[in-house]
Design a protein around this motif. Structure first.
Motif, PDB file in Angstrom:
ATOM      1  N   PRO A 114    -118.793 -22.631   0.567  1.00 60.65           N
ATOM      2  CA  PRO A 114    -119.422 -22.565   1.878  1.00 60.65           C
ATOM      3  C   PRO A 114    -119.344 -21.181   2.518  1.00 60.65           C
ATOM      4  O   PRO A 114    -120.165 -20.846   3.362  1.00 60.65           O
ATOM      5  CB  PRO A 114    -118.670 -23.608   2.701  1.00 60.65           C
TER       6      PRO A 114
ATOM      7  N   ALA B 108    -129.949 -22.364  -1.360  1.00 63.81           N
ATOM      8  CA  ALA B 108    -129.363 -23.549  -2.001  1.00 63.81           C
ATOM      9  C   ALA B 108    -129.870 -24.837  -1.377  1.00 63.81           C
ATOM     10  O   ALA B 108    -129.845 -25.888  -2.017  1.00 63.81           O
ATOM     11  CB  ALA B 108    -127.844 -23.493  -1.909  1.00 63.81           C
ATOM     12  N   TRP B 109    -130.307 -24.760  -0.119  1.00 64.55           N
ATOM     13  CA  TRP B 109    -130.797 -25.948   0.585  1.00 64.55           C
ATOM     14  C   TRP B 109    -132.223 -25.777   1.080  1.00 64.55           C
ATOM     15  O   TRP B 109    -132.642 -26.433   2.024  1.00 64.55           O
ATOM     16  CB  TRP B 109    -129.905 -26.253   1.781  1.00 64.55           C
TER      17      TRP B 109
ATOM     18  N   ARG C  90    -126.015 -33.323  -1.791  1.00 59.65           N
ATOM     19  CA  ARG C  90    -126.256 -32.451  -0.649  1.00 59.65           C
ATOM     20  C   ARG C  90    -125.449 -32.913   0.564  1.00 59.65           C
ATOM     21  O   ARG C  90    -124.908 -32.103   1.306  1.00 59.65           O
ATOM     22  CB  ARG C  90    -127.753 -32.403  -0.328  1.00 59.65           C
TER      23      ARG C  90
ATOM     24  N   LEU D   7    -125.723 -19.774   4.790  1.00 62.82           N
ATOM     25  CA  LEU D   7    -125.737 -21.196   5.128  1.00 62.82           C
ATOM     26  C   LEU D   7    -124.706 -21.511   6.209  1.00 62.82           C
ATOM     27  O   LEU D   7    -124.986 -22.260   7.156  1.00 62.82           O
ATOM     28  CB  LEU D   7    -125.471 -22.007   3.853  1.00 62.82           C
TER      29      LEU D   7
ATOM     30  N   GLU E 105    -121.934 -31.807   0.077  1.00 63.63           N
ATOM     31  CA  GLU E 105    -121.875 -30.372   0.327  1.00 63.63           C
ATOM     32  C   GLU E 105    -121.873 -30.096   1.830  1.00 63.63           C
ATOM     33  O   GLU E 105    -121.140 -29.226   2.311  1.00 63.63           O
ATOM     34  CB  GLU E 105    -123.059 -29.666  -0.327  1.00 63.63           C
TER      35      GLU E 105
ATOM     36  N   LEU F 160    -119.312 -28.012   4.056  1.00 66.06           N
ATOM     37  CA  LEU F 160    -119.749 -26.912   4.918  1.00 66.06           C
ATOM     38  C   LEU F 160    -119.324 -27.151   6.361  1.00 66.06           C
ATOM     39  O   LEU F 160    -118.817 -26.251   7.021  1.00 66.06           O
ATOM     40  CB  LEU F 160    -121.270 -26.742   4.833  1.00 66.06           C
TER      41      LEU F 160
ATOM     42  N   SER G 213    -127.394 -22.555  -6.090  1.00 60.59           N
ATOM     43  CA  SER G 213    -126.596 -23.758  -5.899  1.00 60.59           C
ATOM     44  C   SER G 213    -125.542 -23.485  -4.835  1.00 60.59           C
ATOM     45  O   SER G 213    -125.335 -22.359  -4.417  1.00 60.59           O
ATOM     46  CB  SER G 213    -125.940 -24.183  -7.215  1.00 60.59           C
ATOM     47  N   PHE G 214    -124.873 -24.537  -4.423  1.00 59.01           N
ATOM     48  CA  PHE G 214    -123.853 -24.463  -3.386  1.00 59.01           C
ATOM     49  C   PHE G 214    -122.509 -24.716  -4.050  1.00 59.01           C
ATOM     50  O   PHE G 214    -122.279 -25.779  -4.593  1.00 59.01           O
ATOM     51  CB  PHE G 214    -124.128 -25.558  -2.355  1.00 59.01           C
TER      52      PHE G 214
ATOM     53  N   CYS H 218    -133.528 -23.317   6.562  1.00 60.94           N
ATOM     54  CA  CYS H 218    -133.304 -22.660   5.273  1.00 60.94           C
ATOM     55  C   CYS H 218    -134.580 -22.533   4.455  1.00 60.94           C
ATOM     56  O   CYS H 218    -134.724 -21.588   3.678  1.00 60.94           O
ATOM     57  CB  CYS H 218    -132.224 -23.412   4.490  1.00 60.94           C
TER      58      CYS H 218
ATOM     59  N   ALA I  83    -122.599 -20.158  -7.770  1.00 57.62           N
ATOM     60  CA  ALA I  83    -123.498 -19.837  -6.672  1.00 57.62           C
ATOM     61  C   ALA I  83    -124.563 -18.816  -7.066  1.00 57.62           C
ATOM     62  O   ALA I  83    -125.438 -18.533  -6.291  1.00 57.62           O
ATOM     63  CB  ALA I  83    -122.694 -19.298  -5.488  1.00 57.62           C
TER      64      ALA I  83
ATOM     65  N   ALA J  96    -122.378 -19.296   0.313  1.00 57.25           N
ATOM     66  CA  ALA J  96    -123.660 -19.948   0.009  1.00 57.25           C
ATOM     67  C   ALA J  96    -124.766 -19.406   0.905  1.00 57.25           C
ATOM     68  O   ALA J  96    -124.541 -19.103   2.076  1.00 57.25           O
ATOM     69  CB  ALA J  96    -123.533 -21.453   0.187  1.00 57.25           C
TER      70      ALA J  96
END
Length: 189
Positions: free
Chosen positions: A34, A41-42, A54, A98, A57, A61, A30-31, A90, A21, A37
């Motif tokens: 959760p 990351a997004w 994604r 996140l 992920e 999340l 990066s993720f 984001c 992360a 993060a």
């Protein structure tokens, strides 16, 4: 949108899931957890090559946030639309958590016929081994169970090798068992 089968869990490339992360050499994020993060990351919509990563992920999340806040329902279509909203936020606020943004935007905690505490193996079997709803629910439920146990880091990286096929076989043997109980039993819990 996606076509997978439970046994396809055997072939999910673990390399598709980021390993750390911390910012990379270029300053990107990066993720991988959760719980920690951040929105960076997004930031921005996923490119074509990143969409599946994604989305997976986002499953993790959503499971994490649901487990922490009492949500039990699952509908992957809700996750798809929520993901687009969270990506926009984001982009504007990359330093935010996140999970915090996801929780604020998630309005349907119990929507969908797939419920963490009630889905039985017979429902998975009836859906068929190539049903998108059942497949994504299986991944979500695994991450949900991990979050309920207080674990969140790299959930998708810990999917057991051949996990989908093992769950399918166990469900065929015990069709009246809750799917969550089958997953827990297979992990020695």
């Amino acid at each position: 949108m996606f076509s997978f089968c439970w046994p396809a869990l055997l072939f999910l490339p673990l390399a598709a899931f980021p390993q750390n992360a911390a910012p990379d050499a270029a300053g990107g994020h990066s993720f991988s957890n959760p719980a920690t993060a951040i929105c960076a990351a997004w930031a921005g919509p996923a490119t074509d090559g990143e969409k599946m990563r994604r989305f997976l992920e986002a499953l993790t999340l959503d499971a994490y946030v649901s487990a922490r806040h009492g949500g039990t329902g699952f509908n992957w279509r809700d996750i798809t639309s929520l993901l687009a909203r969270v990506e926009r936020i984001c982009t504007a606020e990359p330093a935010r958590s996140l999970a915090e943004v996801w929780q604020e935007r998630k309005t349907a905690w119990h929507r969908g016929s797939w419920k963490a505490n009630t889905v039985r193996c017979r429902e998975i079997l009836a859906a068929g081994d190539c049903n998108e709803d059942a497949f994504f629910f299986g991944i979500w439920l695994y991450a949900y169970d991990q979050a309920k146990d207080g674990r969140s880091e790299a959930t998708l990286q810990t999917l057991p090798q051949g996990g989908g096929a093992m769950v399918w076989e166990e469900c065929e043997r015990t069709p009246d068992a809750r799917l969550l109980d089958v997953l827990r039993r297979m992990q020695g819990k």
